[in-house]
Design an enzyme around this catalytic site. Structure first.
Site, PDB file in Angstrom:
ATOM      1  N   THR A 122      -8.211  41.203  20.816  1.00 31.21           N
ATOM      2  CA  THR A 122      -7.583  40.596  19.641  1.00 31.21           C
ATOM      3  C   THR A 122      -6.207  41.226  19.431  1.00 31.21           C
ATOM      4  O   THR A 122      -5.891  42.274  19.995  1.00 31.21           O
ATOM      5  CB  THR A 122      -8.423  40.805  18.361  1.00 31.21           C
ATOM      6  N   CYS A 123      -5.414  40.571  18.588  1.00 27.95           N
ATOM      7  CA  CYS A 123      -4.103  41.108  18.180  1.00 27.95           C
ATOM      8  C   CYS A 123      -4.158  41.616  16.747  1.00 27.95           C
ATOM      9  O   CYS A 123      -3.144  41.642  16.051  1.00 27.95           O
ATOM     10  CB  CYS A 123      -3.027  40.035  18.317  1.00 27.95           C
ATOM     11  N   SER A 124      -5.321  42.006  16.315  1.00 25.66           N
ATOM     12  CA  SER A 124      -5.524  42.461  14.945  1.00 25.66           C
ATOM     13  C   SER A 124      -5.677  43.978  14.902  1.00 25.66           C
ATOM     14  O   SER A 124      -6.052  44.606  15.896  1.00 25.66           O
ATOM     15  CB  SER A 124      -6.769  41.798  14.346  1.00 25.66           C
TER      16      SER A 124
END
EC number: 2.1.1.-
Length: 702
Positions: free
Chosen positions: A423-425
């Site tokens: 993820t890019c979180s």
């Protein structure tokens, strides 16, 4: 106009120019802090496109808090909207308007102006249009209206700054948004090399011919430089100010270099590290097709297939096939079904060993959301969360549930051996919590082995990365050199029945023509060494068998001689088991043995009736005996009972005795033989009668 409730109402045509002026104000007041370049205006078509984008992402307030009513009808689009540069400018305008929406609405109410807009960066000077630019009447009309209210707008802005005690409108934004903009201004460009079309060395040489120098870090460098990423060998890093120059060179036009966020490259390289030669890959929610192409290119030398699910529109097929053909990708297969609807026993996916889900996430680790939307084809709703510096709890819960469902479905594929979750979180609710929950609630009813958390397969290049990966998760925090991302690898042990040897892999590759020019018939040095050691072991085993036979023959002779000399009943000769143990230990010992506590320390000749035969055997060995390398060994013979007494009497008077023999010749024929302990005593003459020394009872006082 203003209605009875104090609300302002305006049309979409006016909304377009409002966004334009708003963006100009945001860039003007924040340029000193965020490093954004000063802009003097955009083409009219950019304003129209930005208005349409803003209409879909603006923050809607409750009926009690509504100050301004926005139009609902979108504006007509223009041909320029397909151009990527126009799209980027439009998204930047819309995103700036979204960040300053509350402030602008306050200024519009305070200044009593009808349209919703802000102070232009040109200090109310007339916008200059280029000769080849087509003007739009609606935009021109709104601009003229704004210029007529410039004094009231300036006063409203001043009162707003005083109220918030801010040096500029930029400082009114939340701190998280300001930090995000600051990181975005320094974030370098990442581009991966299409190794199907060009090698890394050729790219380096091409860039050097164009004046680019290779350095270790591009941070805070204004020259034409590039660096190689430490995590991914095929990823290059450029300073952000070089993008306009780079997109016009042949390397990017011919798809030899492709701009993409580093987090996607980290994901595909993690998958590549887990693959065998003929393993297939299943990709979920890929976003950009460049991610699929990168995965295909990394496995180009294998016999792997890359399956991509969730492409429901067949209208995209011609464009995708054209793109993949230009990039040299040949092993991509598109599935129409969504990932959740694909059965785990689908016959097409029986060779899939690694699954790469890239679920939709909050993306709060991304510093430049506009670039991320354009490159990864994310929804424009992505901008709404970034404009506020966070995400609501309800929306975060919905995203986490979707991510959990995708991850657990990936773990149901019984043939798969690994899942790479990315993820890019930076929210733990979307990252660690989802992975741990999926591992905790695995289906125990399946006969396949369960998944477990594995350490990162990517190199850890700094102490901070090592500290962040202590719990087997790979994390990158948002910084001035990279976006934030999260990476987790779940693996399970391979089925032993599916283990493939190296020889089988090479044979498959040779059968498919992947090893042209490589001779598989020649064995490597290691294999030759193994064969040589096996041959020597076989010879040694054969030699040991011959030695065992000779030792057994010797023991039989000794047993027969002892039986002829003694009149008492002795025990049987050494069992076959002991003989085998003696043979397994190799040879008799030639050196002095450690004395047994129950046996006197003197040498015994157990075959006195045949001394000449033994002497001849040891003095003149046969030729084949000389070829055997003898090793020392200890032989334990059964107890010997004296002929003048009964066995029972001996057992009752003395402990069990054992004989320890050395293979030595008698002293008269071999003068170099070691003297026996009985002869080494001072003042005692040697005795020729060996039999009498054998039958002498033990002297306990010695």
């Amino acid at each position: 106009m203003l209605n009875s409730t104090g609300e302002l109402e305006f049309s979409n045509e006016e909304d377009a120019e409002i966004i334009s002026q708003l963006t100009s104000l945001a860039l003007s007041d924040g340029k000193s802090s965020a490093g954004a370049p000063e802009k003097t205006g955009y083409p009219d078509s950019v304003y129209v496109m930005a208005a349409n984008i803003f209409q879909g992402i603006r923050i809607e307030k409750s009926a009690q808090k509504v100050l301004i009513k926005y139009g609902n009808e979108p504006l007509r689009s223009f041909s320029e909207s397909e151009d990527q540069s126009f799209q980027r400018l439009s998204y930047e305008l819309a995103f700036s308007a979204l960040k300053y929406q509350d402030i602008l609405e306050t200024i519009l109410i305070d200044s009593c102006i009808f349209p919703s807009t802000t102070i232009p960066d040109r200090k109310f000077q007339t916008r200059v249009l280029s000769d080849n630019e087509e003007s739009i009447s609606e935009v021109q009309e709104v601009e003229n209206l704004l210029n007529s209210f410039k004094i009231k707008l300036a006063a409203a802005l001043a009162r707003c700054r005083i109220k918030h005690d801010a040096l500029s409108i930029y400082h009114i934004l939340p701190e998280t948004v300001r930090k995000q903009e600051l990181r975005a201004s320094t974030l370098p460009l990442y581009a991966w090399i299409n190794t199907c079309k060009i090698s890394p060395e050729e790219v380096y040489n091409n860039l050097k011919r164009r004046g680019y120098n290779k350095v270790k870090s591009v941070l805070h460098i204004d020259d034409k430089v590039f660096a190689v990423d430490q995590h991914c060998y095929d990823v290059l890093i450029f300073p952000s100010h070089l993008k306009n120059d780079l997109i016009n060179i042949d390397l990017f036009k011919d798809y030899k270099l492709i701009f993409q966020d580093k987090s996607r490259s980290l994901a595909v390289h993690s998958v590549k590290a887990l693959l065998n030669m003929d393993d297939d890959i299943l990709m979920v929610n890929t976003g950009s097709w460049y991610t699929v192409a990168h995965m295909s290119i990394l496995t180009n030398n294998n016999t792997s297939k890359v399956f991509v699910c969730g492409v429901q529109s067949q209208a995209k097929d011609p464009d995708l096939k054209t793109l993949f053909t230009k990039m040299g990708c040949k092993n991509i297969e598109i599935l129409r079904e969504t990932f959740i609807n694909i059965e785990s026993k689908d016959h097409r996916l029986q060779k899939v060993k690694v699954i790469l889900p890239l679920p939709r996430c909050s993306g709060l680790g991304v510093s430049n959301p506009v670039e991320f939307i354009l490159n990864e084809h994310e929804d424009t709703e992505f901008l709404k969360d970034h404009s506020q510096g966070g995400i609501s709890v309800d929306k975060l819960h919905i995203l986490a549930q979707q991510q959990y469902e995708q991850l657990t479905h990936a773990m149901k594929f019984t043939k798969a051996q690994a899942v790479v979750y990315c993820t890019c979180s930076v929210c733990p609710e979307e990252n660690e919590a989802v992975v741990k929950k999926a591992l905790e609630f695995q289906d125990l009813g399946n006969k396949v082995q369960l998944y477990r958390l594995s350490p990162p397969v990517l190199p850890l290049c700094s102490l901070k990365e090592i500290q962040l990966s202590t719990d087997k998760f790979f994390r990158m925090e948002p910084s001035e050199i990279t976006n934030g991302c999260f990476l987790s690898i779940l693996t399970r042990e391979r089925d032993p029945s599916e283990t493939v040897s190296v020889k089988d892999v090479l044979a498959r590759a040779a059968a498919k023509g992947l090893l042209d020019g490589i001779e598989l018939g020649k064995s490597s040095k290691r294999e030759k060494k193994k064969k040589k050691s096996k041959t020597s072991l076989t010879k040694a085993a054969t030699t040991d068998n011959g030695i065992q036979m000779k030792i057994a023959e010797f023991l039989n002779r000794e047993t027969k001689a002892s039986a002829n000399l003694s009149e008492t009943v002795t025990k049987p000769s050494l069992p076959q088991k002991n003989t085998a143990q003696v043979g397994a230990s190799s040879q008799t010992r030639k050196h002095k043995l450690a004395p047994h506590p129950a046996v006197p320390t003197f040498m015994k000749n157990t075959c006195p009736s045949r001394p000449r035969e033994r002497q001849t055997h040891f003095i003149r060995p046969r030729p084949e005996d000389r070829m055997v390398a003898l090793k020392p060994i200890e032989i334990v013979l059964p107890p010997v009972f004296m002929p003048f007494s009964s066995p029972q009497g001996i057992r009752s008077r003395m402990p069990t005795q054992h004989l320890y023999c050395h293979w030595v010749a008698p002293k008269p024929l071999v003068p170099t033989c070691l003297p026996t302990p009985s002869l080494s005593r001072k003042g005692e003459k040697p005795k020729d009668d060996t039999r009498s020394s054998l039958l002498r009872p033990p002297r306990r006082w010695l």
